[in-house]
Write an enzyme that holds these catalytic residues in place. Structure first.
Site, PDB file in Angstrom:
ATOM      1  N   TYR A  31       0.838  -1.108   0.151  1.00  0.00           N
ATOM      2  CA  TYR A  31       0.064  -0.190   0.001  1.00  0.00           C
ATOM      3  C   TYR A  31       0.847   1.255   0.162  1.00  0.00           C
ATOM      4  O   TYR A  31       0.641   2.385  -0.793  1.00  0.00           O
ATOM      5  CB  TYR A  31      -1.022  -0.377   1.341  1.00  0.00           C
ATOM      6  CG  TYR A  31      -1.997   1.207   1.429  1.00  0.00           C
ATOM      7  CD1 TYR A  31      -3.034   1.205   0.864  1.00  0.00           C
ATOM      8  CD2 TYR A  31      -1.526   2.129   2.284  1.00  0.00           C
ATOM      9  CE1 TYR A  31      -4.023   2.254   0.995  1.00  0.00           C
ATOM     10  CE2 TYR A  31      -2.513   3.079   2.652  1.00  0.00           C
ATOM     11  CZ  TYR A  31      -3.682   3.191   2.139  1.00  0.00           C
ATOM     12  OH  TYR A  31      -4.523   4.146   2.271  1.00  0.00           O
ATOM     13  N   LYS A  69       1.003   4.218  -2.535  1.00  0.00           N
ATOM     14  CA  LYS A  69       0.624   5.498  -2.190  1.00  0.00           C
ATOM     15  C   LYS A  69       1.412   6.589  -2.556  1.00  0.00           C
ATOM     16  O   LYS A  69       1.209   7.576  -3.023  1.00  0.00           O
ATOM     17  CB  LYS A  69       0.159   5.570  -1.060  1.00  0.00           C
ATOM     18  CG  LYS A  69      -1.419   4.634  -0.642  1.00  0.00           C
ATOM     19  CD  LYS A  69      -2.471   5.318  -1.445  1.00  0.00           C
ATOM     20  CE  LYS A  69      -3.611   5.242  -0.786  1.00  0.00           C
ATOM     21  NZ  LYS A  69      -5.029   5.963  -1.881  1.00  0.00           N
TER      22      LYS A  69
HETATM   23  P1  NAI Z   1     -13.462   3.102   1.879  1.00  0.00           P
HETATM   24  O1  NAI Z   1     -13.500   1.660   2.093  1.00  0.00           O
HETATM   25  O2  NAI Z   1     -14.469   3.781   2.991  1.00  0.00           O
HETATM   26  O3  NAI Z   1     -13.912   3.689   0.632  1.00  0.00           O
HETATM   27  C1  NAI Z   1     -13.171   3.388  -0.199  1.00  0.00           C
HETATM   28  C2  NAI Z   1     -14.324   2.830  -1.677  1.00  0.00           C
HETATM   29  O4  NAI Z   1     -13.639   2.642  -2.779  1.00  0.00           O
HETATM   30  C3  NAI Z   1     -15.068   1.871  -1.113  1.00  0.00           C
HETATM   31  O5  NAI Z   1     -16.572   2.091  -1.281  1.00  0.00           O
HETATM   32  C4  NAI Z   1     -14.897   0.891  -2.175  1.00  0.00           C
HETATM   33  O6  NAI Z   1     -16.016  -0.029  -2.337  1.00  0.00           O
HETATM   34  C5  NAI Z   1     -14.267   1.445  -3.305  1.00  0.00           C
HETATM   35  N1  NAI Z   1     -13.380   0.701  -4.320  1.00  0.00           N
HETATM   36  C6  NAI Z   1     -12.662  -0.135  -3.877  1.00  0.00           C
HETATM   37  N2  NAI Z   1     -11.883  -0.790  -4.802  1.00  0.00           N
HETATM   38  C7  NAI Z   1     -12.579  -0.035  -6.153  1.00  0.00           C
HETATM   39  C8  NAI Z   1     -12.260  -0.155  -7.403  1.00  0.00           C
HETATM   40  N3  NAI Z   1     -11.367  -1.023  -8.071  1.00  0.00           N
HETATM   41  N4  NAI Z   1     -12.934   0.488  -8.291  1.00  0.00           N
HETATM   42  C9  NAI Z   1     -13.960   1.498  -7.632  1.00  0.00           C
HETATM   43  N5  NAI Z   1     -14.230   1.715  -6.554  1.00  0.00           N
HETATM   44  C10 NAI Z   1     -13.362   0.830  -5.599  1.00  0.00           C
HETATM   45  O7  NAI Z   1     -12.312   4.017   2.481  1.00  0.00           O
HETATM   46  P2  NAI Z   1     -11.761   5.483   2.837  1.00  0.00           P
HETATM   47  O8  NAI Z   1     -11.294   5.553   4.037  1.00  0.00           O
HETATM   48  O9  NAI Z   1     -12.835   6.330   2.448  1.00  0.00           O
HETATM   49  O10 NAI Z   1     -10.692   5.637   1.703  1.00  0.00           O
HETATM   50  C11 NAI Z   1     -10.747   6.451   0.544  1.00  0.00           C
HETATM   51  C12 NAI Z   1      -9.335   6.786   0.242  1.00  0.00           C
HETATM   52  O11 NAI Z   1      -8.504   7.289   1.131  1.00  0.00           O
HETATM   53  C13 NAI Z   1      -8.452   5.231  -0.268  1.00  0.00           C
HETATM   54  O12 NAI Z   1      -7.673   5.678  -1.245  1.00  0.00           O
HETATM   55  C14 NAI Z   1      -7.605   5.351   0.912  1.00  0.00           C
HETATM   56  O13 NAI Z   1      -6.597   4.420   0.808  1.00  0.00           O
HETATM   57  C15 NAI Z   1      -7.421   6.549   1.404  1.00  0.00           C
HETATM   58  N6  NAI Z   1      -6.864   6.780   2.664  1.00  0.00           N
HETATM   59  C16 NAI Z   1      -7.960   6.922   3.550  1.00  0.00           C
HETATM   60  C17 NAI Z   1      -7.541   7.208   5.029  1.00  0.00           C
HETATM   61  C18 NAI Z   1      -8.353   7.159   6.193  1.00  0.00           C
HETATM   62  O14 NAI Z   1      -7.941   7.391   7.185  1.00  0.00           O
HETATM   63  N7  NAI Z   1      -9.711   6.877   5.946  1.00  0.00           N
HETATM   64  C19 NAI Z   1      -6.023   7.421   5.126  1.00  0.00           C
HETATM   65  C20 NAI Z   1      -4.942   7.648   4.066  1.00  0.00           C
HETATM   66  C21 NAI Z   1      -5.631   7.270   2.997  1.00  0.00           C
END
Ligand code: NAI
Length: 739
Positions: free
Chosen positions: A164, A168
């Site tokens: 990851y 990233k």
């Molecule tokens: P989340 O899991 O709530 O949302 C991610 C969404 O992406 C999910 O709804 C999922 O179904 C969708 N998804 C996954 N693979 C997919 C694909 N191949 N095509 C289309 N949709 C897909 O997670 P969150 O926390 O909202 O994360 C959003 C972004 O922020 C991610 O890139 C994550 O790595 C990044 N991030 C989040 C952090 C946090 O504290 N929540 C920290 C650092 C980065």
């Protein structure tokens, strides 16, 4: 408060918007008028499975609130399909938020190929594919905003997240390069590392913290970065819990570990380790050019001095706690800006500086149907104003300062011909000088404005940055156009002119959008009771008074103007211009009639005198320079093969040829635009690489007696800008500089 940021007419794609952060972004954009494509594959946290319900739910939520949204259920790996959904539903794509993400956390030794690949595919390849599919649409419409979602795990590393972290941090690299490639098309790309409670973080954060870290704290940054008025580009932010911070690189001064004609040894590295890792007086390189320049400087030092350590004292002296480093800043060029205008703009400007149909002789500035319709000479400041308004000045190497602390101190404008009533003007700005005034720094910016290839006018903007002084710089500049006190006798003529209460509201439409001139709250923050008039509006009034009184409103007679802004004027106050004629120079000052306060001082207008033959285009030809012949010859030969060379080289080289230590001629070899061109004078567009060399050494190089590398290492040939491109120069000198 600033007015609400709206996204009406904008089409936004948010990937992974079925939950967590993405959902919050989608709702926030829709609430502010954007049409939103809600993409989500609907799989689980590890990327397994698929469902349409996640995206559908968010679309329903948006529509229930009266917003516009459609769903897309494809994986981001199928980038084109996501963009197609935007085009089919809304006809365009303006903003892409690359947000979709999954996790496959494992300690490094246990990561298998599948865990590695799927993480790279969803995060890095998915963002690449989606953005690539949107790119040409953004390029064609000259607008695009892109967000890459990185993570603290990528920036700092995190146990169990090797796959990851790699993906990233890859996104930061991708964002940095897109920011560079997109800049000229008004496509800006930034990366964010969010921290928010979501299903991705629920297993690693305690419930209380999850609740406190609301995705709603992250969305405002994303919206601001994507707004058309935001000029941020190529930056990286950490954001969460209602806090936002920007990150940048810091680099130690380092040490040269190589001796002249010696190989680098591990022992030399060991010996210098303290210096290599010492962050005292660290620098903050922002571009690859800045980074490479240090390497080239080191090479040059090793070869010319044979020393093995950087000179820490000289470096430390040039670094300044205020962020102002004149040695770095002077000579830097700002990105070129193009300004298109027609009679609408010139008439609006004329109204902005108080022209009125009450005065019959104003009609030629206000009515495009008038037989002698023409443009006010001081419109020459407007054509180049966006150089200042774009905010790029604060990002010039060596000029790191708070843009909100900048005041317009003085203005000089010189016209080489009357301004056309319609035109496309390209402005090229160079930092001419930086002065230390103790309480602040003065930056002198020389801006040349071209209509096609013809130099139209020259502006010198002098700006004062409050609180940025004290960097040990010089106190006066020989580059500055200076103000001159008027004669001590009473003025020869006085003109009074009342400004209207809406004067600033009208003047700002000519392109100076600073809220200080319209927004009462903003003005109050600056300590003003009401929004103040633009200094350049008062300047326009005064110039117009002189044009009328001494030049019969004939724009052909106007040559140059210089002013110093002293005190603000409030809209509605009456301006009193006092004038003294001394030959073809009209000294003047401008007062506020109601208070007697001086608004403009030390000012003058130079009118065209009968004997006046000025033309910046006729650069004096320094007699007897041998290099002139070579450049002329290169020019002739390039005419035959310019097209091919432009493709191969794609760069603009500017040469300063010196004679007895002084610049004797400037030449530009443009192998980037059209089919290439060689001409006398500074580059008309942004030059990529700058060379300084004596006439004699230049001849030695072209005659093959001195190799360019040797000339460089021995300090005979000085390079600035994109040094890597200079390698392509040999190609030209070898084949086209034969006499
Ligand atoms: P989340 O899991 O709530 O949302 C991610 C969404 O992406 C999910 O709804 C999922 O179904 C969708 N998804 C996954 N693979 C997919 C694909 N191949 N095509 C289309 N949709 C897909 O997670 P969150 O926390 O909202 O994360 C959003 C972004 O922020 C991610 O890139 C994550 O790595 C990044 N991030 C989040 C952090 C946090 O504290 N929540 C920290 C650092 C980065």
């Amino acid at each position: 408060m600033a007015s609400p940021l709206k996204f009406s007419g904008r089409v936004v794609l948010v990937t992974g918007a079925g939950g967590g952060l993405g959902r919050t972004y989608a709702l926030a954009f829709a609430e502010r008028g954007a049409s939103v494509v809600v993409n989500d594959l609907g799989g689980d946290i590890k990327g397994d499975g698929k469902s349409s319900s996640a995206a559908d739910k968010v679309v329903e939520e948006i529509r229930a609130k009266g917003g516009k949204a459609v769903a897309n259920y494809d994986s981001v790996e199928a980038g084109e399909k996501l963009i197609q959904t935007a085009l089919d539903a809304f006809g365009r794509i303006d903003i892409v938020i690359n947000n979709a993400g999954i996790l496959r956390d494992r300690s490094f030794a246990r990561i298998n190929d599948t865990d590695w690949d799927i993480i790279q595919k969803v995060h890095l390849m998915g963002s690449f594919k989606v953005t690539r599919a949107a790119w040409n649409h953004m390029k064609n419409q000259k607008f695009g905003r892109i967000i890459m979602t990185t993570s603290a795990a990528g920036i700092y590393g995190n146990f169990g997240q090797a796959n990851y972290s790699a993906a990233k941090l890859g996104l930061v690299g991708l964002s940095n390069t897109l920011a560079i490639e997109g800049r000229k098309y008004n496509i800006y790309c930034n990366a964010i590392a969010p921290c928010a409670g979501s299903r991705l973080t629920q297993t690693v954060m305690p419930p209380d913290l999850l609740d406190a870290l609301k995705p709603e704290y992250v969305a405002p940054l994303v919206l601001w970065l994507c707004h058309e008025s935001c000029q941020e580009n190529g930056s990286l932010f950490e954001v969460g819990a209602g806090w936002i911070g920007k990150l940048r690189w810091e680099r130690s001064l380092g040490a040269i570990v190589q001796g002249k004609n010696q190989l680098v040894s591990p022992e030399a590295v060991q010996e210098q380790w303290g210096k290599i890792t010492d962050f005292a007086n660290a620098t903050k390189p922002r571009t690859i050019e800045e980074s490479m320049n240090t390497l080239y400087e080191a090479l040059s030092k090793v070869n010319s001095e044979g020393g093995i350590s950087m000179n820490p004292t000289s470096q430390a002296q040039s670094a300044s706690p205020s962020g102002i480093e004149p040695a770095k800043a002077i000579g830097q060029k700002l990105p070129r800006v193009v300004f298109n205008y027609d009679h609408l703009h010139t008439i609006l400007y004329a109204l902005g500086v108080g022209m009125t149909t009450k005065d019959p002789d104003h009609l030629k500035f206000l009515y495009e149907g008038s037989e002698d319709f023409c443009c006010l000479p001081t419109f020459g400041t407007v054509v180049s104003m966006s150089v200042l308004m774009s905010g790029t000045l604060a990002s010039v190497p060596g000029l790191s300062f708070d843009f909100t602390r900048l005041l317009h101190g003085e203005q000089y404008l010189e016209l080489y011909k009357p301004l056309p009533t319609t035109g496309q003007i390209t402005s090229e700005a160079t930092v001419a000088d930086v002065i230390d005034k103790g309480s602040g720094a003065v930056i002198i910016l020389d801006v040349h404005a071209y209509c096609g290839k013809e130099l139209l006018c020259y502006n010198q903007f002098t700006v004062f940055v409050v609180g940025a002084g004290g960097f040990g710089g010089k106190r006066i500049s020989n580059k500055a156009k200076v103000t001159i006190s008027p004669p001590t006798r009473p003025p020869d003529a006085v003109m009074n002119d009342a400004t209207s209460v809406d004067q600033a509201a009208l003047y700002r439409l000519s392109g100076d959008w600073n809220p200080l001139h319209i927004d009462p709250n903003f003005a109050a923050l600056g300590g003003f009771q009401v929004p103040i008039l633009h200094g350049l509006c008062t300047f326009g009034f005064a110039a117009r008074h002189i044009l009328k009184h001494y030049a019969d409103n004939d724009v052909n007679k106007f040559r140059a103007i210089k002013v110093r802004f002293v005190k603000p004027v409030l809209p509605g106050q009456t301006l009193q211009t006092e004038m003294w004629k001394e030959g073809s120079r009209i000294h003047f000052q401008c007062k506020v009639k109601e208070t007697g306060a001086t608004a403009i001082a030390g000012a003058y207008v130079d009118l065209v005198s009968a004997s006046d033959k000025h033309s910046a285009r006729d650069q004096p030809k320094a007699a007897g320079l041998q290099s002139d012949l070579v450049f002329e010859e290169i020019g002739r030969r390039l005419k035959e093969v310019g097209n091919q060379l432009v493709k191969k080289v794609n760069a603009v080289f500017q040469w300063d040829i010196t004679n007895s230590g002084k610049t004797a001629a400037q030449w530009t070899i443009d192998l980037k635009n059209g089919s290439g061109e060689v001409y006398r004078g500074p580059a008309r567009c942004h030059a990529d690489t700058f060379f300084t060399v004596s006439d004699q050494d230049f001849m030695e190089v072209t005659l093959g007696k001195l190799s360019p590398q040797k000339a460089f290492f021995s300090g005979k040939l000085k390079l600035k800008g994109n040094i890597m491109l200079s390698q392509k120069l040999e190609l030209i000198l070898k084949d086209y500089a034969k006499l």
